[in-house]
Scaffold this motif. Structure first.
Motif, PDB file in Angstrom:
ATOM      1  N   PHE A  12       0.831  -1.196   0.000  1.00 29.91           N
ATOM      2  CA  PHE A  12       0.000   0.000   0.000  1.00 29.91           C
ATOM      3  C   PHE A  12       0.867   1.248   0.000  1.00 29.91           C
ATOM      4  N   GLU A  13       0.309   2.323  -0.545  1.00 22.70           N
ATOM      5  CA  GLU A  13       0.950   3.629  -0.531  1.00 22.70           C
ATOM      6  C   GLU A  13      -0.018   4.630   0.061  1.00 22.70           C
ATOM      7  N   ASN A  14       0.524   5.591   0.791  1.00 27.82           N
ATOM      8  CA  ASN A  14      -0.269   6.633   1.440  1.00 27.82           C
ATOM      9  C   ASN A  14       0.430   7.955   1.142  1.00 27.82           C
ATOM     10  N   TYR A  15      -0.266   8.859   0.477  1.00 26.14           N
ATOM     11  CA  TYR A  15       0.306  10.166   0.150  1.00 26.14           C
ATOM     12  C   TYR A  15      -0.321  11.218   1.054  1.00 26.14           C
ATOM     13  N   VAL A  16       0.536  12.002   1.702  1.00 26.10           N
ATOM     14  CA  VAL A  16       0.095  13.076   2.594  1.00 26.10           C
ATOM     15  C   VAL A  16       0.509  14.390   1.954  1.00 26.10           C
ATOM     16  N   PHE A  17      -0.453  15.290   1.774  1.00 23.47           N
ATOM     17  CA  PHE A  17      -0.214  16.596   1.167  1.00 23.47           C
ATOM     18  C   PHE A  17      -0.371  17.660   2.248  1.00 23.47           C
ATOM     19  N   ASP A  18       0.591  18.591   2.341  1.00 24.50           N
ATOM     20  CA  ASP A  18       0.476  19.633   3.353  1.00 24.50           C
ATOM     21  C   ASP A  18       0.254  21.001   2.717  1.00 24.50           C
ATOM     22  N   ASP A  19       0.010  21.999   3.550  1.00 22.65           N
ATOM     23  CA  ASP A  19      -0.335  23.335   3.061  1.00 22.65           C
ATOM     24  C   ASP A  19       0.871  24.125   2.531  1.00 22.65           C
ATOM     25  N   ALA A  20       2.064  23.553   2.581  1.00 23.17           N
ATOM     26  CA  ALA A  20       3.257  24.214   2.047  1.00 23.17           C
ATOM     27  C   ALA A  20       3.707  23.537   0.743  1.00 23.17           C
ATOM     28  N   SER A  21       2.750  22.880   0.080  1.00 24.69           N
ATOM     29  CA  SER A  21       2.993  22.166  -1.187  1.00 24.69           C
ATOM     30  C   SER A  21       3.910  20.959  -1.027  1.00 24.69           C
ATOM     31  N   GLY A  22       4.011  20.449   0.176  1.00 26.17           N
ATOM     32  CA  GLY A  22       4.819  19.255   0.406  1.00 26.17           C
ATOM     33  C   GLY A  22       4.008  17.991   0.194  1.00 26.17           C
ATOM     34  N   ILE A  23       4.676  16.947  -0.239  1.00 25.70           N
ATOM     35  CA  ILE A  23       4.053  15.637  -0.431  1.00 25.70           C
ATOM     36  C   ILE A  23       4.963  14.603   0.223  1.00 25.70           C
ATOM     37  N   ARG A  24       4.370  13.762   1.068  1.00 24.78           N
ATOM     38  CA  ARG A  24       5.119  12.673   1.690  1.00 24.78           C
ATOM     39  C   ARG A  24       4.488  11.358   1.257  1.00 24.78           C
ATOM     40  N   ARG A  25       5.314  10.366   0.926  1.00 24.97           N
ATOM     41  CA  ARG A  25       4.839   9.054   0.481  1.00 24.97           C
ATOM     42  C   ARG A  25       5.219   8.007   1.527  1.00 24.97           C
ATOM     43  N   TYR A  26       4.206   7.390   2.108  1.00 29.02           N
ATOM     44  CA  TYR A  26       4.394   6.322   3.087  1.00 29.02           C
ATOM     45  C   TYR A  26       4.070   4.988   2.413  1.00 29.02           C
ATOM     46  N   THR A  27       4.694   3.916   2.885  1.00 28.91           N
ATOM     47  CA  THR A  27       4.399   2.585   2.374  1.00 28.91           C
ATOM     48  C   THR A  27       4.017   1.660   3.520  1.00 28.91           C
ATOM     49  N   SER A  28       3.253   0.608   3.166  1.00 26.84           N
ATOM     50  CA  SER A  28       2.815  -0.363   4.156  1.00 26.84           C
ATOM     51  C   SER A  28       2.605  -1.712   3.476  1.00 26.84           C
ATOM     52  N   PRO A  29       2.952  -2.805   4.163  1.00 25.08           N
ATOM     53  CA  PRO A  29       2.633  -4.123   3.619  1.00 25.08           C
ATOM     54  C   PRO A  29       1.162  -4.483   3.822  1.00 25.08           C
ATOM     55  N   GLY A  30       0.427  -3.681   4.580  1.00 25.29           N
ATOM     56  CA  GLY A  30      -0.973  -3.967   4.917  1.00 25.29           C
ATOM     57  C   GLY A  30      -1.078  -4.399   6.367  1.00 25.29           C
ATOM     58  N   TRP A  31      -2.212  -4.975   6.724  1.00 25.44           N
ATOM     59  CA  TRP A  31      -2.426  -5.402   8.100  1.00 25.44           C
ATOM     60  C   TRP A  31      -1.536  -6.600   8.415  1.00 25.44           C
ATOM     61  N   VAL A  32      -0.773  -6.498   9.474  1.00 30.87           N
ATOM     62  CA  VAL A  32       0.043  -7.598   9.981  1.00 30.87           C
ATOM     63  C   VAL A  32      -0.401  -7.790  11.426  1.00 30.87           C
ATOM     64  N   GLY A  33      -1.071  -8.897  11.674  1.00 31.33           N
ATOM     65  CA  GLY A  33      -1.693  -9.077  12.981  1.00 31.33           C
ATOM     66  C   GLY A  33      -2.764  -8.010  13.127  1.00 31.33           C
ATOM     67  N   GLY A  34      -2.743  -7.288  14.187  1.00 30.60           N
ATOM     68  CA  GLY A  34      -3.717  -6.224  14.408  1.00 30.60           C
ATOM     69  C   GLY A  34      -3.173  -4.839  14.120  1.00 30.60           C
ATOM     70  N   ARG A  35      -2.082  -4.756  13.322  1.00 29.26           N
ATOM     71  CA  ARG A  35      -1.448  -3.456  13.073  1.00 29.26           C
ATOM     72  C   ARG A  35      -1.312  -3.147  11.585  1.00 29.26           C
ATOM     73  N   LEU A  36      -1.536  -1.885  11.269  1.00 28.51           N
ATOM     74  CA  LEU A  36      -1.282  -1.342   9.934  1.00 28.51           C
ATOM     75  C   LEU A  36      -0.232  -0.250  10.127  1.00 28.51           C
ATOM     76  N   THR A  37       0.965  -0.461   9.579  1.00 31.39           N
ATOM     77  CA  THR A  37       2.083   0.460   9.788  1.00 31.39           C
ATOM     78  C   THR A  37       2.423   1.173   8.493  1.00 31.39           C
ATOM     79  N   TRP A  38       2.425   2.516   8.543  1.00 33.98           N
ATOM     80  CA  TRP A  38       2.820   3.366   7.415  1.00 33.98           C
ATOM     81  C   TRP A  38       4.196   3.937   7.726  1.00 33.98           C
ATOM     82  N   THR A  39       5.176   3.712   6.832  1.00 28.77           N
ATOM     83  CA  THR A  39       6.544   4.149   7.054  1.00 28.77           C
ATOM     84  C   THR A  39       6.987   5.120   5.967  1.00 28.77           C
ATOM     85  N   LEU A  40       7.598   6.222   6.377  1.00 32.46           N
ATOM     86  CA  LEU A  40       8.206   7.182   5.460  1.00 32.46           C
ATOM     87  C   LEU A  40       9.709   6.974   5.524  1.00 32.46           C
TER      88      LEU A  40
END
Length: 86
Positions: free
Chosen positions: A11-39
């Protein structure tokens, strides 16, 4: 914006901020009871969001930043609970 990357099988998660910044996080999906997004940048983890199931109506979201030594520093934690329908 969250999306599934079929080619990368994750999975990919894109976060856009008010200063025109974009951050891309990745995740393998749910592992056990956790969903982890890493930048990461240049092979180094910078920050992370962890969604953790705490039951059928409750979950927690934890946000951590990482120092140069890859030590996680907790920044914020939110407890979320589903409210009954009005």
């Amino acid at each position: 914006m969250w999306r599934y990357d079929a080619a990368g099988k994750g999975f990919e998660n894109y976060v856009f901020d008010d200063a025109s910044g974009i951050r891309r996080y990745t995740s393998p999906g749910w592992v056990g009871g956790r969903l982890t997004w890493t930048l990461a940048s240049k092979g180094r983890q910078l920050d992370r969001f962890v969604f953790e199931r705490k039951g059928s109506t409750h979950y927690a979201v934890a946000y951590s930043r990482f120092t140069g030594k890859q030590t996680g520093v907790a920044v914020d934690t939110l407890q979320c609970e589903r409210q009954p329908a009005a």
